[in-house]
Design a protein around this motif. Structure first.
Motif, mmCIF file in Angstrom:
data_model
loop_
_atom_site.group_PDB
_atom_site.id
_atom_site.type_symbol
_atom_site.label_atom_id
_atom_site.label_comp_id
_atom_site.label_asym_id
_atom_site.label_seq_id
_atom_site.Cartn_x
_atom_site.Cartn_y
_atom_site.Cartn_z
ATOM 1 N N PRO A 51 0.826 -1.211 0.000
ATOM 2 C CA PRO A 51 0.000 0.000 0.000
ATOM 3 C C PRO A 51 0.860 1.261 0.000
ATOM 4 N N PHE A 52 0.430 2.258 -0.766
ATOM 5 C CA PHE A 52 1.132 3.533 -0.807
ATOM 6 C C PHE A 52 0.777 4.350 0.421
ATOM 7 N N ARG A 53 1.819 4.898 1.050
ATOM 8 C CA ARG A 53 1.619 5.803 2.185
ATOM 9 C C ARG A 53 2.476 7.038 1.961
ATOM 10 N N GLU A 54 1.871 8.189 2.095
ATOM 11 C CA GLU A 54 2.577 9.463 1.903
ATOM 12 C C GLU A 54 3.755 9.585 2.853
ATOM 13 N N ALA A 55 3.607 9.092 4.077
ATOM 14 C CA ALA A 55 4.694 9.165 5.063
ATOM 15 C C ALA A 55 5.914 8.386 4.584
ATOM 16 N N ASP A 56 5.701 7.239 3.935
ATOM 17 C CA ASP A 56 6.817 6.457 3.401
ATOM 18 C C ASP A 56 7.506 7.187 2.260
ATOM 19 N N LEU A 57 6.729 7.887 1.449
ATOM 20 C CA LEU A 57 7.309 8.659 0.357
ATOM 21 C C LEU A 57 8.167 9.797 0.908
ATOM 22 N N GLU A 58 7.674 10.500 1.901
ATOM 23 C CA GLU A 58 8.449 11.584 2.514
ATOM 24 C C GLU A 58 9.738 11.045 3.124
ATOM 25 N N LEU A 59 9.658 9.875 3.730
ATOM 26 C CA LEU A 59 10.845 9.241 4.310
ATOM 27 C C LEU A 59 11.834 8.863 3.211
ATOM 28 N N ALA A 60 11.328 8.334 2.103
ATOM 29 C CA ALA A 60 12.190 7.969 0.976
ATOM 30 C C ALA A 60 12.926 9.190 0.432
ATOM 31 N N LEU A 61 12.211 10.289 0.263
ATOM 32 C CA LEU A 61 12.850 11.515 -0.226
ATOM 33 C C LEU A 61 13.913 12.007 0.748
ATOM 34 N N SER A 62 13.621 11.912 2.014
ATOM 35 C CA SER A 62 14.578 12.321 3.043
ATOM 36 C C SER A 62 15.835 11.457 2.986
ATOM 37 N N TYR A 63 15.662 10.146 2.876
ATOM 38 C CA TYR A 63 16.820 9.234 2.794
ATOM 39 C C TYR A 63 17.674 9.547 1.580
ATOM 40 N N LEU A 64 17.034 9.747 0.425
ATOM 41 C CA LEU A 64 17.792 10.014 -0.795
ATOM 42 C C LEU A 64 18.571 11.322 -0.695
ATOM 43 N N LYS A 65 17.967 12.339 -0.098
ATOM 44 C CA LYS A 65 18.659 13.626 0.051
ATOM 45 C C LYS A 65 19.821 13.522 1.026
ATOM 46 N N LYS A 66 19.618 12.835 2.133
ATOM 47 C CA LYS A 66 20.666 12.695 3.152
ATOM 48 C C LYS A 66 21.796 11.776 2.700
ATOM 49 N N TRP A 67 21.525 10.895 1.766
ATOM 50 C CA TRP A 67 22.519 9.946 1.265
ATOM 51 C C TRP A 67 23.696 10.681 0.631
ATOM 52 N N GLY A 68 23.436 11.844 0.045
ATOM 53 C CA GLY A 68 24.504 12.673 -0.492
ATOM 54 C C GLY A 68 24.994 12.300 -1.879
ATOM 55 N N LYS A 69 24.361 11.379 -2.533
ATOM 56 C CA LYS A 69 24.784 10.956 -3.877
ATOM 57 C C LYS A 69 24.190 11.830 -4.970
ATOM 58 N N PHE A 70 23.133 12.585 -4.639
ATOM 59 C CA PHE A 70 22.402 13.342 -5.647
ATOM 60 C C PHE A 70 22.245 14.800 -5.231
ATOM 61 N N SER A 71 22.393 15.689 -6.213
ATOM 62 C CA SER A 71 22.196 17.118 -5.939
ATOM 63 C C SER A 71 20.715 17.507 -6.067
ATOM 64 N N GLN A 72 19.977 16.762 -6.868
ATOM 65 C CA GLN A 72 18.552 17.006 -7.065
ATOM 66 C C GLN A 72 17.784 15.708 -6.845
ATOM 67 N N VAL A 73 16.728 15.780 -6.074
ATOM 68 C CA VAL A 73 15.851 14.630 -5.832
ATOM 69 C C VAL A 73 14.413 15.105 -6.018
ATOM 70 N N ARG A 74 13.739 14.541 -7.031
ATOM 71 C CA ARG A 74 12.332 14.880 -7.282
ATOM 72 C C ARG A 74 11.551 13.590 -7.487
ATOM 73 N N VAL A 75 10.258 13.678 -7.276
ATOM 74 C CA VAL A 75 9.401 12.524 -7.532
ATOM 75 C C VAL A 75 8.123 12.976 -8.217
ATOM 76 N N GLU A 76 7.674 12.192 -9.171
ATOM 77 C CA GLU A 76 6.382 12.405 -9.828
ATOM 78 C C GLU A 76 5.453 11.297 -9.354
ATOM 79 N N ARG A 77 4.236 11.676 -9.014
ATOM 80 C CA ARG A 77 3.214 10.703 -8.630
ATOM 81 C C ARG A 77 2.212 10.599 -9.768
ATOM 82 N N LYS A 78 1.841 9.376 -10.090
ATOM 83 C CA LYS A 78 0.821 9.181 -11.122
ATOM 84 C C LYS A 78 -0.152 8.113 -10.645
ATOM 85 N N ARG A 79 -1.395 8.515 -10.536
ATOM 86 C CA ARG A 79 -2.450 7.587 -10.135
ATOM 87 C C ARG A 79 -2.952 6.871 -11.386
#
Length: 92
Positions: A51-79
């Motif tokens: 199941p999709f949960r917005e809280a998990d998505l926010e956590l994923a974005l946070s992990y990717l940003k803190k990982w330091g491998k990427f200067s830009q992190v964006r996500v597109e949602r499509k229902r």
């Protein structure tokens, strides 16, 4: 009293208003080949078929940003008919 009932109803039924609870049917990753996709997927707290949960998505974005491998992190949602598709755009 009416205000409390309204707030309770809002909390109980808010998942029906958005994407919360839809099946996460697909995760797409665009990262210019900087990091292997399998490594990125291991960092994400999101899994296809769950199941999709917005809280998990926010956590994923946070992990990717803190990982330091990427200067830009964006996500597109499509229902879609099958659920939610997420496309992560990661730039080095």
């Amino acid at each position: 009293m009416k205000k409390r009932i309204f707030i309770l109803a809002l909390v109980l039924f808010s998942p029906l208003l958005g994407a919360e609870g839809l099946l996460l049917n697909r995760i797409e990753i665009e990262n210019e080949g900087v990091v292997p996709e399998a490594q990125i997927r291991n960092v994400l707290p999101l899994k296809e078929g769950e199941p999709f949960r917005e809280a998990d998505l926010e956590l994923a974005l946070s992990y990717l940003k803190k990982w330091g491998k990427f200067s830009q992190v964006r996500v597109e949602r499509k229902r879609t008919e099958k659920g939610m598709t997420l496309r992560f755009h990661l730039e080095a």
